[in-house]
Design an enzyme around this catalytic site. Structure first.
Site, PDB file in Angstrom:
ATOM      1  N   SER A  44       5.769  -1.758 -16.247  1.00 38.41           N
ATOM      2  CA  SER A  44       6.818  -1.822 -15.234  1.00 38.41           C
ATOM      3  C   SER A  44       8.112  -2.641 -15.599  1.00 38.41           C
ATOM      4  O   SER A  44       9.284  -2.634 -15.441  1.00 38.41           O
ATOM      5  CB  SER A  44       6.526  -2.704 -14.052  1.00 38.41           C
ATOM      6  N   TYR A  91       8.723  -5.112  -9.300  1.00 39.60           N
ATOM      7  CA  TYR A  91       7.495  -4.575  -9.827  1.00 39.60           C
ATOM      8  C   TYR A  91       6.821  -3.556  -8.968  1.00 39.60           C
ATOM      9  O   TYR A  91       6.314  -2.616  -9.614  1.00 39.60           O
ATOM     10  CB  TYR A  91       6.544  -5.891 -10.013  1.00 39.60           C
ATOM     11  N   CYS A 129       0.862  -1.247   0.090  1.00 35.37           N
ATOM     12  CA  CYS A 129       0.024   0.126   0.095  1.00 35.37           C
ATOM     13  C   CYS A 129       1.024   1.140   0.070  1.00 35.37           C
ATOM     14  O   CYS A 129       2.210   1.022   0.316  1.00 35.37           O
ATOM     15  CB  CYS A 129      -0.962   0.210   1.202  1.00 35.37           C
ATOM     16  N   ASN A 170       1.551  -0.237   5.744  1.00 33.18           N
ATOM     17  CA  ASN A 170       1.569  -1.228   4.567  1.00 33.18           C
ATOM     18  C   ASN A 170       2.347  -2.286   5.016  1.00 33.18           C
ATOM     19  O   ASN A 170       3.426  -2.128   5.657  1.00 33.18           O
ATOM     20  CB  ASN A 170       2.720  -0.231   3.709  1.00 33.18           C
ATOM     21  N   GLY A 171       1.553  -3.440   4.639  1.00 33.01           N
ATOM     22  CA  GLY A 171       2.316  -4.708   4.822  1.00 33.01           C
ATOM     23  C   GLY A 171       1.251  -5.783   5.350  1.00 33.01           C
ATOM     24  O   GLY A 171       0.042  -5.410   5.073  1.00 33.01           O
ATOM     25  N   GLY A 221      -1.419   1.276  -4.653  1.00 32.13           N
ATOM     26  CA  GLY A 221      -2.905   0.736  -4.001  1.00 32.13           C
ATOM     27  C   GLY A 221      -4.019   1.297  -4.898  1.00 32.13           C
ATOM     28  O   GLY A 221      -3.926   2.769  -4.824  1.00 32.13           O
ATOM     29  N   ASP A 238       8.922  -9.219 -19.954  1.00 31.48           N
ATOM     30  CA  ASP A 238       7.979  -8.456 -18.651  1.00 31.48           C
ATOM     31  C   ASP A 238       8.859  -8.718 -17.552  1.00 31.48           C
ATOM     32  O   ASP A 238       9.887  -9.466 -17.299  1.00 31.48           O
ATOM     33  CB  ASP A 238       6.712  -9.636 -18.434  1.00 31.48           C
ATOM     34  N   ASP A 239       8.371  -7.891 -16.497  1.00 31.89           N
ATOM     35  CA  ASP A 239       9.199  -7.830 -15.302  1.00 31.89           C
ATOM     36  C   ASP A 239       9.023  -9.134 -14.312  1.00 31.89           C
ATOM     37  O   ASP A 239       9.986  -9.555 -13.861  1.00 31.89           O
ATOM     38  CB  ASP A 239       8.730  -6.532 -14.385  1.00 31.89           C
TER      39      ASP A 239
HETATM   40  O1  LIG Z   1       1.309 -12.999 -14.321  1.00 29.56           O
HETATM   41  P1  LIG Z   1       0.348 -11.869 -13.900  1.00 29.56           P
HETATM   42  O2  LIG Z   1      -0.461 -12.431 -12.629  1.00 29.56           O
HETATM   43  O3  LIG Z   1      -0.461 -11.603 -14.961  1.00 29.56           O
HETATM   44  O4  LIG Z   1       1.174 -10.686 -13.170  1.00 29.56           O
HETATM   45  C1  LIG Z   1       2.242 -10.110 -13.670  1.00 29.56           C
HETATM   46  C2  LIG Z   1       1.882  -8.923 -14.597  1.00 29.56           C
HETATM   47  O5  LIG Z   1       1.309  -7.963 -13.644  1.00 29.56           O
HETATM   48  C3  LIG Z   1       1.958  -6.747 -13.718  1.00 29.56           C
HETATM   49  O6  LIG Z   1       1.548  -5.888 -14.481  1.00 29.56           O
HETATM   50  P2  LIG Z   1       0.418  -4.852 -14.036  1.00 29.56           P
HETATM   51  O7  LIG Z   1      -0.616  -4.770 -15.324  1.00 29.56           O
HETATM   52  O8  LIG Z   1      -0.119  -4.946 -12.663  1.00 29.56           O
HETATM   53  O9  LIG Z   1       1.214  -3.210 -14.089  1.00 29.56           O
HETATM   54  P3  LIG Z   1       2.120  -2.599 -14.763  1.00 29.56           P
HETATM   55  O10 LIG Z   1       1.219  -1.637 -15.885  1.00 29.56           O
HETATM   56  O11 LIG Z   1       2.972  -1.592 -13.988  1.00 29.56           O
HETATM   57  O12 LIG Z   1       3.131  -3.441 -15.553  1.00 29.56           O
HETATM   58  C4  LIG Z   1       3.536  -7.106 -13.892  1.00 29.56           C
HETATM   59  O13 LIG Z   1       4.304  -6.084 -14.725  1.00 29.56           O
HETATM   60  C5  LIG Z   1       3.330  -8.140 -14.949  1.00 29.56           C
HETATM   61  O14 LIG Z   1       3.082  -7.713 -16.478  1.00 29.56           O
HETATM   62  N1  LIG Z   2      -0.883  -4.269   0.957  1.00 32.21           N
HETATM   63  C1  LIG Z   2      -1.087  -3.759   2.178  1.00 32.21           C
HETATM   64  O1  LIG Z   2       0.149  -3.059   2.496  1.00 32.21           O
HETATM   65  C2  LIG Z   2      -2.231  -3.903   2.827  1.00 32.21           C
HETATM   66  C3  LIG Z   2      -2.280  -3.217   4.380  1.00 32.21           C
HETATM   67  C4  LIG Z   2      -3.245  -4.179   5.097  1.00 32.21           C
HETATM   68  N2  LIG Z   2      -2.766  -5.530   5.246  1.00 32.21           N
HETATM   69  C5  LIG Z   2      -4.468  -4.218   4.231  1.00 32.21           C
HETATM   70  O2  LIG Z   2      -4.886  -5.191   3.686  1.00 32.21           O
HETATM   71  O3  LIG Z   2      -5.196  -3.353   4.414  1.00 32.21           O
HETATM   72 MG   LIG Z   3       2.883  -5.475 -16.297  1.00 32.73          MG
END
Ligand SMILES: O=P(O)(O)OC[C@H]1O[C@H](OP(=O)(O)OP(=O)(O)O)[C@H](O)[C@@H]1O
Ligand SMILES: NC(=O)CC[C@H](N)C(=O)O
Ligand SMILES: [Mg+2]
Length: 507
Positions: free
Chosen positions: A305, A259, A2, A102-103, A28, A367-368
């Site tokens: 990303s 990411y 978050c 966050n966490g 988030g 991809d990342d």
């Molecule tokens: O295998 P998956 O479950 O699909 O997850 C991985 C993908 O999700 C993320 O992208 P996202 O669209 O969330 O964000 P970005 O635009 O920052 O890349 C990440 O960069 C990968 O592309």
């Molecule tokens: N990703 C997070 O940091 C989430 C914080 C908290 N565990 C929630 O679910 O709201």
């Molecule tokens: Mg992506």
């Protein structure tokens, strides 16, 4: 993951917190909230949605005061659709405390029971953050019997919190009438840093998840909060800090570099952008050892990303880097959306192929990370539909094989495309002609070399080693059970209607 922020200033802080939350929006997308304090009175507005939708002018006007905090939520505990679980959380005793987190706590289920059985504290939601707040409140109550509350007493309370709670936590809290408290878990799993700006009437401070929030609001970065450390900025703007954990050691979450974080942020002395470039370089070595680069015509990133890693990958392979997919900027990050059906639909809404870049070519898509495989499956198919000859897929992160319990929403192994599968099986599911993953040790090595002060990384989703070392099978089962038995959006709305005044403070 978050995004959290806290500010103590000589000026009204509502707009500043809003601006910082916008800079942390990538952490988030499900809910957002701000609390401000004027004297000892709290003003709060929180709701489901993105920052720009949650705060209208009338909400902003109702957030007066020179001290405040805010959060953008990506749910990893409790109910993803519940407005009551949006943060900040408030508790009226002792003093009046508001908190953002966050966490993810790995022993929230046990603590919830303990809070009631021993401390007689009731928690009203499934959120681990509400549990954390009540533990902090209880510890402050124990040390704060004599008034006024001193920084030493606050630090003693944080030490008590460290002893009781397990998991990952970066926290910012306001103690009414006393000041702003921020602390980070003893492993420093989730990021937290602070900055300052000098004004004619003294220093203003901002604490935030990522340095980009400081930079974007014209604060000078001071430093990261150390693992286990607490900082307390009193209402007079005096900063106090103390190590409150017995055995702190810096092991930040490696997925922040892969990411989660923005590339223009620095976390624990490491430029996220530079880390991604390095990952692209080692990925190139893996590609070269798997297939002759002559079989690749072009490297195409999967926005957003993956870009820095893909760029470096192309350069090291000596291949052109081309933007073959256009991202619709009005669709958010798919991975952090709750629910697999929404994620699946969003990939096609979000990305569209430029067929000229694919026609008749052997493309290496980069991809990342590949987590559930939602993105890669769709993307490989889109590349084929756009006329690609061969479609190869490379991931700048290693296979994600294990659930995460520290604040990334992947609570079960079964949802992970790489879990219990061979490389060939994963490649078949994704539908690619070849699949190349980063190596776990290479990833850790190339990021760690940027800051040798690091003890290591929290990399459990890649290597199965849970850094806190204290997650029991019951903890895993409780978290899994809670996250897999999520109510639907509709049932969450219905239960809210059934609970009068449920939108109020969580006292
Ligand atoms: O295998 P998956 O479950 O699909 O997850 C991985 C993908 O999700 C993320 O992208 P996202 O669209 O969330 O964000 P970005 O635009 O920052 O890349 C990440 O960069 C990968 O592309
Ligand atoms: N990703 C997070 O940091 C989430 C914080 C908290 N565990 C929630 O679910 O709201
Ligand atoms: Mg992506």
């Amino acid at each position: 993951m978050c995004g959290i922020v806290g500010v103590i200033s000589k000026q009204p802080v509502n707009q500043l917190i809003y601006d910082a939350l916008l800079l942390l929006q990538h952490r988030g997308q499900d809910a957002a909230g701000i609390v401000t304090m004027q004297g000892t009175k709290c003003f709060m507005h929180k709701a489901r949605g993105m920052v720009r939708d949650v705060f209208r002018t009338r909400n902003m006007r109702a957030l007066p005061g020179h001290v405040g905090l805010g959060q953008v939520r990506y749910p990893t505990a409790g109910n993803a659709y519940s407005e009551e679980e949006a943060q900040p959380f408030y508790v009226n005793a002792p003093f009046g405390i508001v908190l953002v987190h966050n966490g993810n706590l790995t022993n929230a289920h046990a603590l919830k029971k303990e809070l009631f059985d021993i401390d007689r504290r009731h928690t009203n939601t499934e959120s681990d953050t509400e549990v954390l707040l009540n533990v902090l409140a209880h510890e402050l109550e124990k040390v704060g019997r004599e008034l006024p509350l001193t920084p030493d007493q606050v630090f003693k309370a944080v030490a008590g919190v460290h002893r009781r709670i397990k998991g990952s936590y970066a926290v910012v809290a306001l103690i009414a009438g006393y000041g702003l408290l921020a602390f980070r878990d003893p492993f420093g799993i989730r990021p937290l840093c602070f900055g300052t700006v000098e004004t004619s009437s003294g220093a203003d401070y901002m604490v935030a998840s990522e340095s980009v929030a400081l930079e974007g609001t014209c604060h000078n970065f001071v430093r990261d909060v150390a693992p286990g450390e607490a900082i307390f900025i009193d209402v007079n703007g005096q900063l106090h800090s103390q190590q409150c954990a017995d055995n702190p050691q810096l092991n930040p979450c490696v997925f922040e570099f892969v990411y989660l974080a923005r590339p223009d942020s620095f976390i624990d002395g490491i430029s996220v952008y530079q880390a991604r470039l390095h990952m692209g370089e080692t990925l190139a070595q893996r590609v070269i050892s798997t297939m002759p680069p002559s079989e690749i015509d072009v490297v195409i990133p999967i926005p957003e990303s993956s870009r820095p890693a893909a760029m470096q990958l192309a350069q090291k392979l000596g291949k052109p880097y081309r933007e073959g997919f256009v991202k619709n900027r009005y669709v958010g990050r798919t991975f952090i959306m709750p629910g697999q059906s929404v994620r699946k639909k969003s990939v096609r809404q979000k990305l569209n192929a430029i067929s000229a870049e694919f026609k008749g070519r052997n493309v290496l898509l980069a991809d990342d990370s590949i987590v559930r495989g939602t993105t890669s499956k769709e993307i490989v198919q889109m590349a084929r539909e756009a006329g690609a000859n061969k479609v190869y897929m490379a991931s700048a992160a290693p296979p994600v094989r294990y659930p995460n319990v520290y604040g990334i929403d992947m609570p079960t192994q079964e949802e992970l495309v790489a879990h219990n599968r061979t490389l060939d099986q994963i490649r078949d599911i994704i539908g690619a002609d070849a699949l190349i993953y980063q190596d776990v040790d290479a990833m850790k090595r190339v990021i760690a070399q940027i800051n040798p002060a690091l003890a290591g990384f929290e990399a459990s989703c890649f290597d199965g080693h849970y850094i806190t070392g204290d997650v029991s099978l019951e903890d895993f089962a409780a978290m899994r059970e809670q996250r897999t038995n999520q109510p639907t959006e509709e049932s969450a709305d219905a239960s809210r209607l059934a609970l009068p005044n449920a939108g109020g403070h969580n006292a």
